[in-house]
Design a protein around this motif. Structure first.
Motif, PDB file in Angstrom:
ATOM      1  N   SER A  75      39.304  34.380  40.933  1.00  0.00           N
ATOM      2  CA  SER A  75      40.159  33.321  41.340  1.00  0.00           C
ATOM      3  C   SER A  75      41.386  34.018  42.157  1.00  0.00           C
ATOM      4  O   SER A  75      42.482  33.563  42.298  1.00  0.00           O
ATOM      5  CB  SER A  75      40.958  32.853  39.917  1.00  0.00           C
ATOM      6  OG  SER A  75      39.951  32.134  39.354  1.00  0.00           O
ATOM      7  N   VAL A  76      41.224  35.254  42.536  1.00  0.00           N
ATOM      8  CA  VAL A  76      42.353  35.930  43.501  1.00  0.00           C
ATOM      9  C   VAL A  76      42.865  35.320  44.639  1.00  0.00           C
ATOM     10  O   VAL A  76      43.742  34.742  44.621  1.00  0.00           O
ATOM     11  CB  VAL A  76      41.927  37.299  43.653  1.00  0.00           C
ATOM     12  CG1 VAL A  76      42.848  38.180  44.473  1.00  0.00           C
ATOM     13  CG2 VAL A  76      41.950  38.370  42.335  1.00  0.00           C
ATOM     14  N   PRO A  77      41.776  34.570  45.408  1.00  0.00           N
ATOM     15  CA  PRO A  77      42.015  34.052  46.397  1.00  0.00           C
ATOM     16  C   PRO A  77      42.837  32.719  46.265  1.00  0.00           C
ATOM     17  O   PRO A  77      43.623  32.462  46.583  1.00  0.00           O
ATOM     18  CB  PRO A  77      40.759  33.524  47.215  1.00  0.00           C
ATOM     19  CG  PRO A  77      39.656  34.502  46.762  1.00  0.00           C
ATOM     20  CD  PRO A  77      40.111  34.989  45.398  1.00  0.00           C
ATOM     21  N   GLU A  78      42.442  32.154  45.096  1.00  0.00           N
ATOM     22  CA  GLU A  78      43.088  30.801  44.689  1.00  0.00           C
ATOM     23  C   GLU A  78      44.628  31.015  44.411  1.00  0.00           C
ATOM     24  O   GLU A  78      45.202  30.369  44.820  1.00  0.00           O
ATOM     25  CB  GLU A  78      42.309  30.092  43.693  1.00  0.00           C
ATOM     26  CG  GLU A  78      43.022  28.955  43.100  1.00  0.00           C
ATOM     27  CD  GLU A  78      43.203  27.980  44.074  1.00  0.00           C
ATOM     28  OE1 GLU A  78      42.496  27.699  45.013  1.00  0.00           O
ATOM     29  OE2 GLU A  78      43.905  26.958  43.900  1.00  0.00           O
ATOM     30  N   ILE A  79      44.940  32.048  43.409  1.00  0.00           N
ATOM     31  CA  ILE A  79      45.817  32.325  42.942  1.00  0.00           C
ATOM     32  C   ILE A  79      46.902  32.896  44.294  1.00  0.00           C
ATOM     33  O   ILE A  79      48.115  32.373  44.510  1.00  0.00           O
ATOM     34  CB  ILE A  79      46.021  33.491  42.031  1.00  0.00           C
ATOM     35  CG1 ILE A  79      47.528  33.531  41.345  1.00  0.00           C
ATOM     36  CG2 ILE A  79      46.048  34.925  42.476  1.00  0.00           C
ATOM     37  CD1 ILE A  79      47.900  32.537  40.532  1.00  0.00           C
TER      38      ILE A  79
END
Lengths: 484, 418
Positions: free
Chosen positions: A356-360
């Protein structure tokens, strides 16, 4: 500015004399000029001075001091080096602070069994220095490792850039010596990995000083890796860099460190130090690989290929120790460089699942837009531990309010994505209000009950970790924040 | 608020605000490591200075104590990730204190005695003549018992005054040479050795007349006006003489002179000259190291030397590698590293005279490390450290030699040319 604590018990002159009898005049600080410097740790948004600071020099002095406080019904807060970033040792509802700065002995180094027994006030880096001649090291390496102490690391369950491969403090502490609030001394854990019965050691680690005062720990030591290679990959966008991170992990490579810097950070670092990053780079990934020489060479090739498959514009492997040091400097000086972009900055600490790094990051930039703020990102990409740096000017009151709101919104987004409100800074006073976001009322009640077994009368760092009515803290304007 | 601050405080708020309170300086601070008290750490002192500057803290004896205990070694600056100029903060705080705080008569006497003698070469010369006379007639042991600070004096010998010199053949550099006060009088052999080495390195030496004390001791004691007067005198003495650099053998003086630009930033007549002067200051080891040929084995061969990093060389000037290279590469000694080599020895300008107890504790810690190194000689590039370490070695009955790196280089070069 100041924290609002509940009324605190009075300290009698008799009690002060009795404590002086235990620790001597050099172990006791009563002068208001000197107690004042203990009003905050590395988290400066909440401040409160203790009335008395006690610095015992041995386990026996700690036990005798705590017994006196217990009998006098006076709460206390333990303190290590005061490098914490969440206000864990703020004397919120406790008039007395008990510091570990004079518990500085390395009691034993057992090379054959790869372990060391050190007192709480030993500086993290001194452990590694003391065992380096035997080809060993103590793995947890918070960025403050040159000043923070083992006792504080145990209390906060500290991590560091090398957490990804080596784990956090709890993975490297075999046993702890803990003085309970009533002065009893207990040994939790042991000298081997598998101790029968309940893992009370694991419970106390990360307890932020709410279950007693750690006076010593038995630490696991690991061999110094035979080979270390560090490389840098430049990407057009953070999304590409994140794809590379996922690809590296999916390929079964476990780097010793995997650090990501976004466009704003890269520009700031480049402007300040001229490392030669391509202008317009959207993200830079720093990868460190360690292990046996042959294996590391193969992994370097694999990581390079994976980065290029994820559209890396450039991959550079440090050729020697000087280049390696320069790469790490760009990461470690990043915060100093950011200081040039704005008069103040404030660093948040949160965790999301790696995927979820890109989303956060997208949500962080949405928050930035909504709150009209600039937010830079530099973080431990391998384990999804994000550190958004919010830029501001503390003289602008409206902006300060927006900074605090933005911080909250980012943490809520982390929780929403299945993460947590803190990766490595701890709860302290900073994040106590967010505890209900990640734990149910029943979770929190069980924690409180368990804590009461160690500290039934809330005498030990009261008002921390678990939200209680008295634990609310009014935060002041954030000042420049500290590097991680 | 800020206007008010500016009026009642000598401490620049913008310097204090650079500290982010991270605490990375703690373990670098000798007094914090010794006492474990946050108020005796750099972060604690900045915290107190901030309170003083804001008018939130009374200038009590207790508060002043924590600033008096600071060595000014600036090891914290090396450790600081945020670039806090601690040296300037402590100097401004001391000036703030001296302008507002009334000290006990004993304290005043001790402090004024130091400033009355040490920075004045004439007075210091008289004092050393007196010491030498007492040493010759055998009264010295009695004096040492009565005045503890007298232990610092080594056995003194008469030195020749240093003169300007030209090398044989064409000079590759022309340098001004600041003789320094203590160095020139108490250990004249160091400047003499430095001058000989410079000559061999084909450097012309200009011992400009009119030079004087660098002003470091005044600055550390909070007497900024006198420090500025001395700085102007030195700038006048060396200005317009077409020099590539101004060198000095005392790290403390070098560090002070490198900051003349800051010291005189509000003086329109001197501001630019001071900055130019400061930019040309070099420690003698830094200047001479790249100009000397490799050792052919040297007379030091086989013997071990260890090197103590003087605070005002390592932390204040960032000079670490050149003295080491001189010892091993040029003088041909076997260099063994010293544990905690850049931890202050407790000399710290006049600190060992005003704070004898802490100074003694740090001297013991330093000499413990030196003895553990197994070296035959300890090299030190600052006269204060040299006296301090030599005094502690004498107290222990340890005959180990204490020498400036250039003394060993000088001996080695002399032996080679014979």
């Amino acid at each position: 500015m100041s924290a609002t604590g509940t009324a605190t018990a009075a300290i009698s002159d008799t009690l002060i004399d009795e404590i002086r009898g235990v620790v001597g005049a050099e172990g006791l600080i009563t002068d208001p000029a000197a107690t004042r410097v203990y009003e905050c740790d590395g988290f400066v948004l909440a401040r409160k001075s203790p009335q008395l600071v006690v610095l015992p020099a041995s386990r026996e002095e700690v036990a005798a001091t705590l017994r006196l406080l217990w009998q006098a019904e006076v709460p206390f807060v333990p303190r290590g080096a005061g490098t914490g970033l969440s206000g864990g040792c703020l004397p919120l509802q406790a008039p007395v602070m008990v510091g570990t700065s004079r518990l500085r002995r390395i009691r034993e180094v057992d090379v054959a069994n790869r372990r060391a027994v050190v007192e709480a006030g030993v500086v993290n880096l001194h452990v590694t220095r003391a065992v380096a001649e035997h080809g060993l090291l103590y793995a947890p390496d918070p960025s403050s490792q040159g000043a923070c102490t083992v006792g504080g690391n145990v209390a906060e369950n500290s991590g560091g850039p090398h957490t990804l491969k080596y784990g956090v403090t709890t993975n490297h502490v075999l046993g702890i010596e803990l003085v309970l609030p009533d002065g009893r001394v207990v040994e939790l854990g042991g000298v081997v990995d598998d101790v029968p019965g309940y893992d009370l050691r694991g419970f106390a680690i990360g307890g932020e000083g709410t279950v007693g005062l750690v006076t010593a720990a038995t630490l696991r030591l690991v061999p110094v890796p035979a080979a270390v290679r560090t490389m840098m990959a430049v990407f057009g966008s953070v999304d590409d860099a994140c794809r590379a991170v996922s690809a590296i992990i999916a390929a079964g490579v476990i780097p010793a460190a995997l650090e990501l810097m976004d466009r704003l950070i890269v520009q700031a670092v480049e402007d300040a130090y001229g490392f030669g990053f391509p202008t317009g780079a959207g993200a830079v990934l720093i990868v460190e690989l360690d292990g046996l020489a042959d294996g590391v060479a193969e992994q370097v090739e694999a990581v390079e290929a994976l980065c290029r498959e994820s559209s890396a514009d450039e991959v550079r492997v440090a050729r020697d120790e000087a280049e390696r040091a320069a790469l790490w400097k760009s990461r470690k000086k990043a915060f100093g460089a950011v200081g040039r972009l704005a008069p103040n900055y404030c660093t948040q600490d949160g965790v999301v699942p790696r995927g979820s790094v890109p989303e956060i990051l997208r949500r962080i930039s949405a928050v930035a837009e909504r709150q009209r703020l600039r937010i830079a990102n530099v973080f431990h990409a391998g384990d999804g531990n994000i550190h958004p740096i919010i830029l501001f000017d503390e003289r602008d009151e409206d902006e300060v309010r927006r900074v605090l709101d933005a911080g909250r919104e980012i943490l809520e987004a982390c929780v929403d994505l299945g993460g947590s409100v803190t990766g490595e800074h701890g709860i302290g006073v900073e994040k106590i209000e967010q505890m209900p976001l990640i734990f149910s009322p029943t979770d929190l009640r069980v924690m409180a009950e368990l804590r009461a077994v160690f500290d039934p009368l809330s005498r030990c760092n009261p008002g921390k970790i678990l939200p209680t009515p008295g634990a609310c803290v009014e935060l002041g304007a954030p000042r420049r924040q500290v590097p991680l | 608020m800020n206007m008010e601050r500016a009026e009642h405080s000598a401490i620049d708020d913008s310097l204090l605000r650079q500290c982010v309170h991270c605490g990375l300086c703690l373990d670098a601070c000798p007094t914090y490591v010794e006492l474990g008290n946050e108020a005796d750490s750099p972060r604690g002192r900045i915290h107190l200075a901030t309170a003083l500057a804001g008018g939130d803290l009374e200038l009590s004896d207790e508060a002043v104590r924590h600033f008096d205990l600071c060595l000014g070694c600036r090891a914290c600056e090396t450790a600081c990730p945020s670039g806090v100029p601690y040296g300037r903060i402590i100097e401004e705080t001391r000036a703030h204190i001296e302008a507002r705080h009334r000290r006990s008569w004993l304290d005043r006497l001790r402090r004024s005695a130091v400033l009355a003698v040490f920075p004045h070469r004439g007075r210091l010369a008289w004092l050393t003549r007196l010491v030498r006379a007492l040493q010759l007639v055998g009264l010295w042991p009695l004096v040492r018992r009565l005045v503890p600070a007298a232990r610092l004096f080594p056995k003194l010998s008469a030195g020749q005054p240093l003169r300007s010199s030209e090398p044989d053949g064409e000079a590759v550099r022309r340098v001004g040479f600041l003789r320094g006060c203590v160095s020139d009088v108490v250990q004249p052999q160091v400047n003499a050795a430095a001058a000989r080495v410079l000559r061999r390195a084909r450097v012309a030496v200009d011992v400009a007349a009119g030079q004087g004390c660098c002003g470091a001791l005044h600055l550390h004691a909070g007497d900024v006006d006198q420090a500025r007067r001395l700085a102007r005198a030195n700038i006048d003495a060396f200005d317009g003489r077409e020099l590539d650099a101004v060198v000095v053998t005392a790290a403390g003086c070098g560090a002070a002179m490198r900051e003349y630009g800051e010291l005189l930033r509000d003086d329109p007549a001197y501001r630019e000259r001071a900055a130019r002067f400061a930019a040309r200051v070099r420690d003698v080891t830094e200047l001479v190291e790249p100009l000397l040929p490799e050792s052919g084995g040297g007379q030091g061969a086989g013997r071990r030397v260890t090197y103590h990093d003087a605070c005002h060389l390592a932390h204040a000037q960032g000079v670490r590698s050149q003295p080491r290279a001189l010892l091993s590469r040029i003088a041909g000694w076997q260099l063994v590293e010293l544990e905690e080599s850049d931890r202050c020895c407790g000399s710290a300008g006049s600190y060992n005279l005003t704070e004898p107890e802490m100074a003694a504790a740090l001297a013991m810690r330093k000499v413990d490390c030196i003895e553990r190194s197994g070296a035959d000689c300890v090299a030190v590039a600052n006269p204060g450290c040299a006296l301090q370490i030599a005094a502690e070695l004498r107290r222990r009955g340890n005959p180990m030699r204490v020498a400036h790196p250039l003394e060993l280089v000088d001996e080695s070069l002399a032996a080679r040319s014979e």
